[in-house]
Write a protein that holds these residues in place. Structure first.
Motif, PDB file in Angstrom:
ATOM      1  N   LEU A 167      18.286  42.662 -10.981  1.00 28.24           N
ATOM      2  CA  LEU A 167      17.170  43.384 -11.587  1.00 28.24           C
ATOM      3  C   LEU A 167      15.993  43.370 -10.622  1.00 28.24           C
ATOM      4  O   LEU A 167      15.610  42.315 -10.097  1.00 28.24           O
ATOM      5  CB  LEU A 167      16.775  42.706 -12.902  1.00 28.24           C
ATOM      6  CG  LEU A 167      16.007  43.545 -13.933  1.00 28.24           C
ATOM      7  CD1 LEU A 167      16.865  44.720 -14.412  1.00 28.24           C
ATOM      8  CD2 LEU A 167      15.607  42.674 -15.120  1.00 28.24           C
ATOM      9  N   LEU A 168      15.436  44.547 -10.356  1.00 27.91           N
ATOM     10  CA  LEU A 168      14.242  44.664  -9.531  1.00 27.91           C
ATOM     11  C   LEU A 168      13.029  44.659 -10.458  1.00 27.91           C
ATOM     12  O   LEU A 168      12.897  45.541 -11.320  1.00 27.91           O
ATOM     13  CB  LEU A 168      14.283  45.956  -8.709  1.00 27.91           C
ATOM     14  CG  LEU A 168      13.223  46.126  -7.622  1.00 27.91           C
ATOM     15  CD1 LEU A 168      13.414  45.086  -6.522  1.00 27.91           C
ATOM     16  CD2 LEU A 168      13.286  47.540  -7.032  1.00 27.91           C
ATOM     17  N   VAL A 169      12.169  43.649 -10.312  1.00 27.68           N
ATOM     18  CA  VAL A 169      11.024  43.479 -11.210  1.00 27.68           C
ATOM     19  C   VAL A 169       9.749  43.342 -10.381  1.00 27.68           C
ATOM     20  O   VAL A 169       9.796  43.112  -9.170  1.00 27.68           O
ATOM     21  CB  VAL A 169      11.197  42.224 -12.099  1.00 27.68           C
ATOM     22  CG1 VAL A 169      12.461  42.328 -12.944  1.00 27.68           C
ATOM     23  CG2 VAL A 169      11.222  40.947 -11.263  1.00 27.68           C
ATOM     24  N   THR A 170       8.607  43.462 -11.038  1.00 24.59           N
ATOM     25  CA  THR A 170       7.344  43.204 -10.348  1.00 24.59           C
ATOM     26  C   THR A 170       7.138  41.697 -10.243  1.00 24.59           C
ATOM     27  O   THR A 170       7.687  40.918 -11.027  1.00 24.59           O
ATOM     28  CB  THR A 170       6.157  43.821 -11.103  1.00 24.59           C
ATOM     29  OG1 THR A 170       5.996  43.162 -12.360  1.00 24.59           O
ATOM     30  CG2 THR A 170       6.372  45.319 -11.340  1.00 24.59           C
ATOM     31  N   ASN A 171       6.339  41.301  -9.288  1.00 25.11           N
ATOM     32  CA  ASN A 171       6.051  39.876  -9.120  1.00 25.11           C
ATOM     33  C   ASN A 171       5.290  39.288 -10.306  1.00 25.11           C
ATOM     34  O   ASN A 171       5.237  38.072 -10.477  1.00 25.11           O
ATOM     35  CB  ASN A 171       5.242  39.650  -7.836  1.00 25.11           C
ATOM     36  CG  ASN A 171       6.062  39.945  -6.592  1.00 25.11           C
ATOM     37  OD1 ASN A 171       7.295  39.946  -6.641  1.00 25.11           O
ATOM     38  ND2 ASN A 171       5.393  40.193  -5.486  1.00 25.11           N
ATOM     39  N   HIS A 172       4.707  40.155 -11.141  1.00 22.65           N
ATOM     40  CA  HIS A 172       3.968  39.695 -12.317  1.00 22.65           C
ATOM     41  C   HIS A 172       4.886  39.466 -13.518  1.00 22.65           C
ATOM     42  O   HIS A 172       4.451  38.903 -14.524  1.00 22.65           O
ATOM     43  CB  HIS A 172       2.880  40.718 -12.689  1.00 22.65           C
ATOM     44  CG  HIS A 172       1.987  41.084 -11.543  1.00 22.65           C
ATOM     45  ND1 HIS A 172       1.130  40.180 -10.932  1.00 22.65           N
ATOM     46  CD2 HIS A 172       1.825  42.251 -10.874  1.00 22.65           C
ATOM     47  CE1 HIS A 172       0.478  40.781  -9.960  1.00 22.65           C
ATOM     48  NE2 HIS A 172       0.888  42.039  -9.894  1.00 22.65           N
ATOM     49  N   PRO A 255      19.024  38.193  -9.096  1.00 27.51           N
ATOM     50  CA  PRO A 255      20.448  38.500  -9.317  1.00 27.51           C
ATOM     51  C   PRO A 255      20.892  38.202 -10.748  1.00 27.51           C
ATOM     52  O   PRO A 255      20.285  37.398 -11.448  1.00 27.51           O
ATOM     53  CB  PRO A 255      21.160  37.587  -8.323  1.00 27.51           C
ATOM     54  CG  PRO A 255      20.213  36.454  -8.119  1.00 27.51           C
ATOM     55  CD  PRO A 255      18.831  37.028  -8.215  1.00 27.51           C
ATOM     56  N   PHE A 256      21.991  38.849 -11.137  1.00 27.42           N
ATOM     57  CA  PHE A 256      22.590  38.612 -12.449  1.00 27.42           C
ATOM     58  C   PHE A 256      23.407  37.317 -12.444  1.00 27.42           C
ATOM     59  O   PHE A 256      23.964  36.918 -11.422  1.00 27.42           O
ATOM     60  CB  PHE A 256      23.537  39.753 -12.844  1.00 27.42           C
ATOM     61  CG  PHE A 256      22.844  41.024 -13.241  1.00 27.42           C
ATOM     62  CD1 PHE A 256      21.590  41.013 -13.820  1.00 27.42           C
ATOM     63  CD2 PHE A 256      23.468  42.247 -13.047  1.00 27.42           C
ATOM     64  CE1 PHE A 256      20.969  42.189 -14.201  1.00 27.42           C
ATOM     65  CE2 PHE A 256      22.856  43.433 -13.414  1.00 27.42           C
ATOM     66  CZ  PHE A 256      21.606  43.406 -13.991  1.00 27.42           C
ATOM     67  N   ALA A 257      23.501  36.721 -13.605  1.00 26.68           N
ATOM     68  CA  ALA A 257      24.452  35.635 -13.850  1.00 26.68           C
ATOM     69  C   ALA A 257      25.057  35.885 -15.235  1.00 26.68           C
ATOM     70  O   ALA A 257      24.319  36.131 -16.191  1.00 26.68           O
ATOM     71  CB  ALA A 257      23.770  34.284 -13.798  1.00 26.68           C
ATOM     72  N   PRO A 258      26.400  35.868 -15.364  1.00 31.43           N
ATOM     73  CA  PRO A 258      27.345  35.579 -14.291  1.00 31.43           C
ATOM     74  C   PRO A 258      27.294  36.640 -13.171  1.00 31.43           C
ATOM     75  O   PRO A 258      26.875  37.756 -13.396  1.00 31.43           O
ATOM     76  CB  PRO A 258      28.705  35.576 -14.987  1.00 31.43           C
ATOM     77  CG  PRO A 258      28.499  36.350 -16.236  1.00 31.43           C
ATOM     78  CD  PRO A 258      27.080  36.151 -16.651  1.00 31.43           C
ATOM     79  N   ARG A 259      27.726  36.225 -11.989  1.00 32.20           N
ATOM     80  CA  ARG A 259      27.626  37.041 -10.780  1.00 32.20           C
ATOM     81  C   ARG A 259      28.380  38.358 -10.942  1.00 32.20           C
ATOM     82  O   ARG A 259      29.518  38.386 -11.410  1.00 32.20           O
ATOM     83  CB  ARG A 259      28.194  36.247  -9.603  1.00 32.20           C
ATOM     84  CG  ARG A 259      28.074  36.920  -8.253  1.00 32.20           C
ATOM     85  CD  ARG A 259      28.726  36.054  -7.189  1.00 32.20           C
ATOM     86  NE  ARG A 259      28.636  36.654  -5.878  1.00 32.20           N
ATOM     87  CZ  ARG A 259      27.656  36.438  -5.013  1.00 32.20           C
ATOM     88  NH1 ARG A 259      26.677  35.611  -5.333  1.00 32.20           N
ATOM     89  NH2 ARG A 259      27.637  37.029  -3.828  1.00 32.20           N
ATOM     90  N   LEU A 260      27.743  39.470 -10.547  1.00 28.06           N
ATOM     91  CA  LEU A 260      28.351  40.795 -10.578  1.00 28.06           C
ATOM     92  C   LEU A 260      28.130  41.441  -9.217  1.00 28.06           C
ATOM     93  O   LEU A 260      26.987  41.599  -8.789  1.00 28.06           O
ATOM     94  CB  LEU A 260      27.729  41.658 -11.681  1.00 28.06           C
ATOM     95  CG  LEU A 260      28.265  43.091 -11.811  1.00 28.06           C
ATOM     96  CD1 LEU A 260      29.728  43.085 -12.224  1.00 28.06           C
ATOM     97  CD2 LEU A 260      27.436  43.879 -12.832  1.00 28.06           C
ATOM     98  N   THR A 261      29.214  41.765  -8.519  1.00 31.39           N
ATOM     99  CA  THR A 261      29.106  42.335  -7.175  1.00 31.39           C
ATOM    100  C   THR A 261      29.739  43.719  -7.116  1.00 31.39           C
ATOM    101  O   THR A 261      30.509  44.108  -7.998  1.00 31.39           O
ATOM    102  CB  THR A 261      29.783  41.435  -6.124  1.00 31.39           C
ATOM    103  OG1 THR A 261      31.173  41.294  -6.455  1.00 31.39           O
ATOM    104  CG2 THR A 261      29.122  40.058  -6.091  1.00 31.39           C
TER     105      THR A 261
END
Length: 294
Positions: A167-172, A255-261
């Motif tokens: 997930l791409l999120v803001t630093n806030h 990153p996601f957990a559980p790992r997704l590639t």
């Protein structure tokens, strides 16, 4: 229908004015006007809305203009490949998803240039749906698509490397300080997801059928645009790592957990007859990744 007339039509569309198109093509204005009228008669449709100073396309004209652009691009590519020199020249067109594994393709292009400096490679960033359409039409020689995906009717080579979903999120965002995000985190987020066909099915597999419960507020084709929406506060973007440089930015990838590639494959139409330039590219890639051709 002659290619010359299609180039007249394309020039008029680009210039939005017959006089300017005539000057650019070094032909008379009446000649272009007559050819366009004959083209409309041949097609049985009205291409332009006349009356204003700048020519406007009708809905049918707009569709025809898009098709003409593809026809002429394919024609130019074909002529370049036909007139190749002894050392192999011409154009290769590759439609590509955004993925870190594209670095392998870039390295292959670099090696190919050392042997055949007159080969030009055109890279078009797009999604899997458009890649399949343009491979089928012959406009693209190859496509780079994310796995898993339906490759029925295609030959393919798996590219080395994997990218991790997250997930791409803001630093806030409260999520920016976490080591990973999971299903419970997604339940409370406004999400921006890829518009690529099969994305919902992929998420359902990972989320156990819960993707339909997500709060999707927007979709994207290219991740750079999605990153701007994240920065603007529209939502958080589901994406793969390494595409957007988050260094010295207001964005963080978690990153996601559980790992997704996700992995990628280079695909082309089964039984496709390649140009000499495209064939040279395939052989170079095969050698670079130590993988035999299908």
């Amino acid at each position: 229908m002659e290619l010359r007339v299609l180039r007249y039509f394309q020039a008029v569309v680009q210039e939005r004015n017959i006089s300017r198109a005539a000057l650019r093509l070094h032909v008379s204005q009446p000649t272009i006007s007559r050819q366009l009228h004959d083209l409309e008669t041949e097609l049985g449709i009205v291409l332009f809305e006349r009356g204003s100073r700048n020519i406007q396309l009708t809905d049918s004209g707009d569709y025809f203009a898009n098709q003409v652009n593809q026809i002429l691009a394919l024609t130019d590519k074909t002529l370049a490949n036909i007139h190749e020199e002894q050392d192999i020249s011409g154009n290769i067109v590759i439609g590509s998803a955004e993925a870190c594994s594209f670095l392998t393709i870039a390295q292959t292009i670099n090696e190919l240039q050392k042997h055949y400096p007159h080969i030009q490679t055109d890279i078009i960033s797009t999604n899997a749906d458009q890649i399949r359409t343009n491979i089928k039409s012959g406009y693209y020689d190859f496509g780079i698509v994310m796995e898993p995906g339906d490759k029925t009717g295609y030959d393919f080579m798996r590219l080395p490397g994997e990218s991790r979903w997250g997930l791409l999120v803001t630093n806030h965002s409260p999520l920016a300080t976490k080591d990973h995000v999971d299903l419970t985190d997604l339940a409370h987020e406004k999400l921006i997801i890829s518009s690529q066909h099969g994305m919902t099915e992929l998420l359902n597999d990972w989320l156990g059928g819960s993707a339909t419960k997500m709060n999707v507020v927007a979709t994207y084709n290219l991740l750079y645009n999605a990153s701007l929406m994240v920065a603007a506060g529209v939502g958080s973007a589901l994406c793969i790592d390494g595409i957007v440089n988050t260094n010295q930015s207001d964005l963080t990838f978690v990153p996601f957990a559980p790992r997704l590639t996700a992995s990628t494959s280079l695909v082309w139409h089964h039984g496709q007859r390649h140009s000499a330039a495209a064939e040279a590219f395939l052989k170079q890639l095969s050698a670079d990744i130590n993988q035999p051709l299908p």
